[in-house]
Design a protein around this motif. Structure first.
Motif, PDB file in Angstrom:
ATOM      1  N   LEU A 124       0.821  -1.204   0.000  1.00  0.00           N
ATOM      2  CA  LEU A 124       0.000   0.000   0.000  1.00  0.00           C
ATOM      3  C   LEU A 124       0.864   1.267   0.000  1.00  0.00           C
ATOM      4  O   LEU A 124       0.551   2.270  -0.685  1.00  0.00           O
ATOM      5  N   HIS A 125       1.959   1.274   0.756  1.00  0.00           N
ATOM      6  CA  HIS A 125       2.887   2.416   0.744  1.00  0.00           C
ATOM      7  C   HIS A 125       3.464   2.608  -0.653  1.00  0.00           C
ATOM      8  O   HIS A 125       3.595   3.768  -1.124  1.00  0.00           O
ATOM      9  N   ASP A 126       3.796   1.513  -1.287  1.00  0.00           N
ATOM     10  CA  ASP A 126       4.355   1.659  -2.638  1.00  0.00           C
ATOM     11  C   ASP A 126       3.307   2.242  -3.594  1.00  0.00           C
ATOM     12  O   ASP A 126       3.615   3.117  -4.424  1.00  0.00           O
ATOM     13  N   GLU A 127       2.091   1.807  -3.498  1.00  0.00           N
ATOM     14  CA  GLU A 127       1.050   2.324  -4.378  1.00  0.00           C
ATOM     15  C   GLU A 127       0.778   3.789  -4.063  1.00  0.00           C
ATOM     16  O   GLU A 127       0.573   4.619  -4.979  1.00  0.00           O
ATOM     17  N   TYR A 128       0.774   4.159  -2.787  1.00  0.00           N
ATOM     18  CA  TYR A 128       0.522   5.562  -2.430  1.00  0.00           C
ATOM     19  C   TYR A 128       1.654   6.467  -2.938  1.00  0.00           C
ATOM     20  O   TYR A 128       1.407   7.576  -3.446  1.00  0.00           O
ATOM     21  N   ALA A 129       2.874   5.965  -2.842  1.00  0.00           N
ATOM     22  CA  ALA A 129       4.019   6.736  -3.332  1.00  0.00           C
ATOM     23  C   ALA A 129       3.914   6.898  -4.842  1.00  0.00           C
ATOM     24  O   ALA A 129       4.228   7.975  -5.392  1.00  0.00           O
ATOM     25  N   GLU A 130       3.466   5.856  -5.508  1.00  0.00           N
ATOM     26  CA  GLU A 130       3.324   5.937  -6.953  1.00  0.00           C
ATOM     27  C   GLU A 130       2.256   6.956  -7.332  1.00  0.00           C
ATOM     28  O   GLU A 130       2.403   7.719  -8.301  1.00  0.00           O
TER      29      GLU A 130
ATOM     30  N   ALA B 144     -10.181  14.911  -9.207  1.00  0.00           N
ATOM     31  CA  ALA B 144     -11.171  14.305  -8.307  1.00  0.00           C
ATOM     32  C   ALA B 144     -10.851  12.828  -8.081  1.00  0.00           C
ATOM     33  O   ALA B 144     -10.858  12.345  -6.949  1.00  0.00           O
ATOM     34  N   ALA B 145     -10.532  12.116  -9.145  1.00  0.00           N
ATOM     35  CA  ALA B 145     -10.198  10.690  -9.018  1.00  0.00           C
ATOM     36  C   ALA B 145      -8.912  10.525  -8.223  1.00  0.00           C
ATOM     37  O   ALA B 145      -8.783   9.621  -7.394  1.00  0.00           O
ATOM     38  N   TYR B 146      -7.981  11.347  -8.455  1.00  0.00           N
ATOM     39  CA  TYR B 146      -6.717  11.293  -7.719  1.00  0.00           C
ATOM     40  C   TYR B 146      -6.961  11.477  -6.249  1.00  0.00           C
ATOM     41  O   TYR B 146      -6.402  10.758  -5.408  1.00  0.00           O
ATOM     42  N   SER B 147      -7.789  12.442  -5.947  1.00  0.00           N
ATOM     43  CA  SER B 147      -8.037  12.746  -4.535  1.00  0.00           C
ATOM     44  C   SER B 147      -8.732  11.570  -3.855  1.00  0.00           C
ATOM     45  O   SER B 147      -8.398  11.189  -2.726  1.00  0.00           O
ATOM     46  N   VAL B 148      -9.698  10.950  -4.539  1.00  0.00           N
ATOM     47  CA  VAL B 148     -10.436   9.804  -3.966  1.00  0.00           C
ATOM     48  C   VAL B 148      -9.488   8.612  -3.711  1.00  0.00           C
ATOM     49  O   VAL B 148      -9.511   7.985  -2.662  1.00  0.00           O
ATOM     50  N   ARG B 149      -8.659   8.305  -4.690  1.00  0.00           N
ATOM     51  CA  ARG B 149      -7.756   7.165  -4.538  1.00  0.00           C
ATOM     52  C   ARG B 149      -6.743   7.399  -3.455  1.00  0.00           C
ATOM     53  O   ARG B 149      -6.420   6.473  -2.681  1.00  0.00           O
ATOM     54  N   ALA B 150      -6.276   8.633  -3.351  1.00  0.00           N
ATOM     55  CA  ALA B 150      -5.288   8.937  -2.315  1.00  0.00           C
ATOM     56  C   ALA B 150      -5.909   8.747  -0.945  1.00  0.00           C
ATOM     57  O   ALA B 150      -5.295   8.195  -0.013  1.00  0.00           O
ATOM     58  N   ASP B 151      -7.135   9.216  -0.809  1.00  0.00           N
ATOM     59  CA  ASP B 151      -7.823   9.030   0.488  1.00  0.00           C
ATOM     60  C   ASP B 151      -8.025   7.542   0.800  1.00  0.00           C
ATOM     61  O   ASP B 151      -7.840   7.117   1.962  1.00  0.00           O
ATOM     62  N   GLU B 152      -8.379   6.775  -0.203  1.00  0.00           N
ATOM     63  CA  GLU B 152      -8.573   5.342   0.025  1.00  0.00           C
ATOM     64  C   GLU B 152      -7.273   4.674   0.462  1.00  0.00           C
ATOM     65  O   GLU B 152      -7.250   3.838   1.382  1.00  0.00           O
ATOM     66  N   LEU B 153      -6.175   5.033  -0.202  1.00  0.00           N
ATOM     67  CA  LEU B 153      -4.896   4.411   0.147  1.00  0.00           C
ATOM     68  C   LEU B 153      -4.493   4.788   1.558  1.00  0.00           C
ATOM     69  O   LEU B 153      -3.947   3.965   2.294  1.00  0.00           O
TER      70      LEU B 153
END
Length: 483
Positions: free
Chosen positions: A269-275, A285-294
């Motif tokens: 999950l850290h690797d995906e969030y860093a990516e 908007a999509a970026y913000s949603v995914r970042a919050d989920e991660l």
């Protein structure tokens, strides 16, 4: 060949006597002509009794009389045996004008008379010979009895002396055998009483040893059951230990695997969030949603990792405690096993010893009783031998006394001996007369046989022919009826 012919004729006569006599009775009215024929046969030409010399009548009076049933059936006089009859009787000439029925009746009457005469002669000879044989047997018995009585009378005193000594000796032997028999019977009674006492004592010993054996076997069974129970407890503890070891191994491995899985997920999950941070999407908007989920997932994964790390030492401690408890249970279960095994060995050894003692005592009792029974059996054989000796001596004494009584009777009654001697002489004289009569009857039978041979042969041949003719007629009738 003549003798063979007569033998066959006699055999046929013996088989058909009843039939022939009946036939003779039926033809009785023609007996006058048969009597005439018989007279002619008995008195051939040239031998008329009128011209016989007077001394012939005197000789006939001196000769033994012939029984009436041997006299000629026609004349009533005995056939003369002094002259040999070599010729057949002259057939009676039929009177002129005689009918065929009368001729046939005369033929059958003559034949039946010849058969009856031959049968009577043969019967008289056989009866006389039987009387002679009876006289011979009677004379032999009288000779033996007379010789015995004379021998006893001649040796009377010696017989009385020897048989008295024999009787007294046998009586003493009988008494001695009875005394010995009573002594042996006393020994038998004592041995039987001893055997009964032995049986009672052995029975009590057997009961006592059987009770001890039952108790020892009961203790053995209880110890065996206790050992089995302890063994089951130890087996259960060992199975629990094996399960605890398996659970400890699997539980620690599972806790470590949970930590490693949580660490791996958090790192991913850290690797995906860093990516996501390095490559922001054009769609904010999509970026913000995914970042919050991660961020949320990373927080949850971090929490799971912490929980897994916190559970690892606890789980390890709990499993180690369970393993230690299982090992302690095995150790506690193993402690009484040695004592239980030792106790079972002792109890089992005591039971084996009780079994051996019981078996040996029983075998020893059986052997002792067997030997005593054999001794009793031997004594009983000795007693039976004495009984037999007493019976033999008693029989010998009775026999000796019987001989003494017989000797006294013979010695005291010599007139009986003289009576037997006189009766023997009379029987001998009667035997000589009977022998002469037998010879005369034999000669008479021979003369009758020769004189009537032709008449009997013709008569029997006629009877056989009639039988054959009747059988043939019956056969023809049967054949005719079957057509």
């Amino acid at each position: 060949m003549v003798d063979d012919f007569d033998t066959k004729i006699d055999g046929m006569e013996n088989e058909q006597d009843g039939v022939l006599e009946g036939a003779a009775d039926v033809d009785a009215p023609a007996s006058d002509s048969a009597a005439a024929t018989a007279k002619e046969v008995d008195a051939p030409e040239g031998t008329a009794t009128v011209d016989a010399p007077e001394d012939a009548g005197a000789a006939a009076d001196d000769a033994p009389r012939i029984p009436e049933f041997l006299q000629h059936p026609a004349t009533g006089a005995a056939p003369r045996t002094s002259q040999v009859v070599d010729e057949e009787p002259v057939p009676t000439e039929e009177a002129p004008g005689a009918s065929p029925v009368e001729a046939v009746g005369s033929f059958f009457s003559e034949g039946a008379a010849a058969v009856r005469e031959m049968s009577a002669a043969r019967k008289a000879h056989a009866e006389a010979r039987e009387q002679l044989e009876q006289l011979d047997a009677t004379i032999a018995d009288e000779e033996a009895e007379l010789a015995h009585r004379r021998e006893v009378a001649a040796n009377y005193h010696a017989i009385i002396s020897s048989e008295t000594a024999r009787r007294d000796g046998a009586t003493k032997a009988e008494q001695a055998a009875e005394v010995e028999q009573a002594r042996i019977q006393g020994e038998i009674d004592a041995l039987k009483e001893r055997l009964q006492q032995m049986k009672d004592a052995d029975s009590q010993t057997e009961k006592r040893l059987k009770a001890a054996l039952d108790a020892a076997e009961a203790r053995e069974a209880s110890s065996r059951e206790n050992g089995a129970r302890l063994q089951r407890r130890l087996d259960d503890a060992k199975r629990n230990l094996e399960k605890a070891e398996e659970d400890q191994k699997n539980g620690v491995a599972a806790a470590q695997a949970a930590v490693e899985s949580a660490e791996s997920r958090l790192a991913m999950l850290h690797d995906e969030y860093a990516e996501v941070q390095r490559n922001p999407s054009a769609n904010s908007a999509a970026y913000s949603v995914r970042a919050d989920e991660l961020q949320t997932e990373i927080s949850d994964a971090a929490h799971e990792l912490q929980s897994a790390r916190d559970d690892l030492p606890r789980i390890t401690k709990e499993l180690e405690d369970a393993l230690a408890h299982a090992r302690k249970a095995v150790s506690e279960a193993e402690k009484p096993m040695d004592d239980a095994k030792q106790a079972f060995r002792e109890v089992s050894s005591a039971a084996d010893e009780a079994r051996n003692t019981y078996r040996e005592a029983k075998d020893d009792a059986t052997e002792r009783q067997r030997k005593l029974k054999e001794e009793i059996s031997g004594k009983e054989k000795e007693r039976r031998a004495q009984e037999q000796a007493a019976e033999d001596a008693r029989a010998e004494a009775s026999e000796a006394q019987a001989l003494i009584d017989e000797a006294n009777d013979i010695y005291a009654h010599p007139e009986v001996t003289e009576t037997i001697a006189a009766r023997l002489e009379a029987d001998r004289a009667e035997r000589e007369e009977q022998a002469v009569e037998v010879e005369q009857l034999a000669s008479t039978e021979k003369a009758v046989r020769e004189r009537t041979r032709g008449s009997r042969a013709r008569f029997i041949g006629a009877i056989v022919g009639i039988v054959v003719l009747v059988v043939a007629v019956i056969a023809l009738v049967i054949v005719f009826m079957n057509r």
